[in-house]
Motif scaffolding. Sequence first.
Motif, PDB file in Angstrom:
ATOM      1  N   GLU A 136     -17.381 -20.990 -16.276  1.00  0.00           N
ATOM      2  CA  GLU A 136     -15.942 -20.865 -16.540  1.00  0.00           C
ATOM      3  C   GLU A 136     -15.409 -19.530 -16.026  1.00  0.00           C
ATOM      4  OE1 GLU A 136     -12.912 -21.516 -20.302  1.00  0.00           O
ATOM      5  OE2 GLU A 136     -14.845 -20.563 -20.672  1.00  0.00           O
ATOM      6  N   ALA A 183      -7.465 -22.953  -6.010  1.00  0.00           N
ATOM      7  CA  ALA A 183      -7.009 -23.956  -6.970  1.00  0.00           C
ATOM      8  C   ALA A 183      -8.100 -24.168  -8.021  1.00  0.00           C
ATOM      9  CB  ALA A 183      -6.713 -25.276  -6.260  1.00  0.00           C
ATOM     10  N   ARG A 184      -7.703 -24.449  -9.261  1.00  0.00           N
ATOM     11  CA  ARG A 184      -8.666 -24.598 -10.357  1.00  0.00           C
ATOM     12  C   ARG A 184      -9.758 -25.621 -10.048  1.00  0.00           C
ATOM     13  NH1 ARG A 184     -10.510 -21.758 -14.467  1.00  0.00           N
ATOM     14  NH2 ARG A 184      -8.372 -21.085 -14.900  1.00  0.00           N
ATOM     15  N   PRO A 185      -9.455 -26.843  -9.577  1.00  0.00           N
ATOM     16  CA  PRO A 185     -10.533 -27.801  -9.307  1.00  0.00           C
ATOM     17  C   PRO A 185     -11.512 -27.300  -8.238  1.00  0.00           C
ATOM     18  CG  PRO A 185      -8.415 -28.926  -9.398  1.00  0.00           C
ATOM     19  CD  PRO A 185      -8.128 -27.463  -9.378  1.00  0.00           C
ATOM     20  N   ALA A 197     -15.238 -19.482 -12.229  1.00  0.00           N
ATOM     21  CA  ALA A 197     -14.084 -20.264 -11.788  1.00  0.00           C
ATOM     22  C   ALA A 197     -12.782 -19.510 -12.034  1.00  0.00           C
ATOM     23  CB  ALA A 197     -14.054 -21.612 -12.506  1.00  0.00           C
ATOM     24  N   ASP A 198     -12.690 -18.830 -13.175  1.00  0.00           N
ATOM     25  CA  ASP A 198     -11.500 -18.021 -13.452  1.00  0.00           C
ATOM     26  C   ASP A 198     -11.330 -16.929 -12.390  1.00  0.00           C
ATOM     27  OD1 ASP A 198     -10.805 -19.447 -15.692  1.00  0.00           O
ATOM     28  OD2 ASP A 198     -11.638 -18.003 -17.125  1.00  0.00           O
ATOM     29  N   ALA A 253     -12.169 -24.096  -7.497  1.00  0.00           N
ATOM     30  CA  ALA A 253     -12.933 -22.991  -8.073  1.00  0.00           C
ATOM     31  C   ALA A 253     -14.022 -23.508  -9.007  1.00  0.00           C
ATOM     32  CB  ALA A 253     -12.002 -22.039  -8.814  1.00  0.00           C
ATOM     33  N   MET A 254     -13.696 -24.519  -9.825  1.00  0.00           N
ATOM     34  CA  MET A 254     -14.671 -25.053 -10.778  1.00  0.00           C
ATOM     35  C   MET A 254     -15.820 -25.751 -10.054  1.00  0.00           C
ATOM     36  SD  MET A 254     -15.341 -25.070 -13.983  1.00  0.00           S
ATOM     37  CE  MET A 254     -13.787 -24.740 -14.818  1.00  0.00           C
ATOM     38  N   VAL A 314      -9.878 -18.524  -9.374  1.00  0.00           N
ATOM     39  CA  VAL A 314      -8.445 -18.778  -9.574  1.00  0.00           C
ATOM     40  C   VAL A 314      -7.646 -17.484  -9.430  1.00  0.00           C
ATOM     41  CG1 VAL A 314      -6.708 -19.497 -11.267  1.00  0.00           C
ATOM     42  CG2 VAL A 314      -8.816 -20.828 -10.996  1.00  0.00           C
ATOM     43  N   LYS A 315      -8.166 -16.410 -10.011  1.00  0.00           N
ATOM     44  CA  LYS A 315      -7.485 -15.115  -9.900  1.00  0.00           C
ATOM     45  C   LYS A 315      -7.323 -14.696  -8.440  1.00  0.00           C
ATOM     46  CE  LYS A 315      -7.598 -10.315 -11.475  1.00  0.00           C
ATOM     47  NZ  LYS A 315      -8.350  -9.266 -12.197  1.00  0.00           N
TER      48      LYS A 315
END
Length: 277
Positions: free
Chosen positions: A186, A198-200, A189-190, A202-203, A193-194
């Motif tokens: 997590e 994009a969140r998907p 991934a954060d 990065a995850m 994003v920073k």
Amino acid sequence: MALQKKIAFLGTGNMAEALVKGLLRAGTATPEEIVCTEPRPERREEISGRYGVRCVPGNVEAVEEADIVVLSVKPQIMDQLLAEIAPAIDHRKLVVSIAAGVPIATIAKKLGAGVRVVRVMPNTAALVGAGAAALARGANATEDDLRQAKTLFEAVGTSVVVEEHQLDAVTGLSGSGPAYVFLAIEALADGGVKMGLARPVAMALAAQTVLGAAKLVLETGEHPGRLKDQVTSPGGTAIAGVHALEQGGLRAALIGAVEAATARSRELGQKAAAKKE
């Protein structure tokens, strides 16, 4: 490797279902060799329909026909279960317990002298066939019993053998460890994003990076420090990131997490033992 044994799962929660699925997928057991117990009719129907195994409401019925009995109920109802099945347990049956915090001595005392017990601490990754389990052998269990128990859990991942007193440390490391890794994924991934991903995206990259790194350690046999050195070129990006992690105390935090979880496991075990006295 096929066990060619009748296996009874007493309780069909997530871990028991993962084992059933893994055993069938690996060819370790056939549906005809597995019986599960479950008090809820809708859950019995679900398990039977999904895997083709027999699922019954009665624990004693399942135990009587089994060679291997897997205790897969919640620890708080273990006393009740052991009292119920004790008359059906004899020296010919291997008892495998995955109930956290329930010592082999407690199980043996309830089931009678000579009972063969292997206690196991699995983890949640067994649900996707990538579990890590540690097994501890009771005084009456044989090397063959240990081999059979290992075969069960290697159908859903990997297994190691430890002394029972080490299971608290196993709980702190691999039992609780997925939670630490989820936090790391997590956080990675954060970070992505920073930095504008994009969140998907990065995850997906974070999760696959953790998976790939773990596979490199396991499949190459190299020390993780050496693998880290191979990634960190002089003056490069990775060593800058490693420096930031060292400043943040990542190593100490992870060691502390294992230590705290181990201590809590011991505390819970002592409380459970005190209640039974």
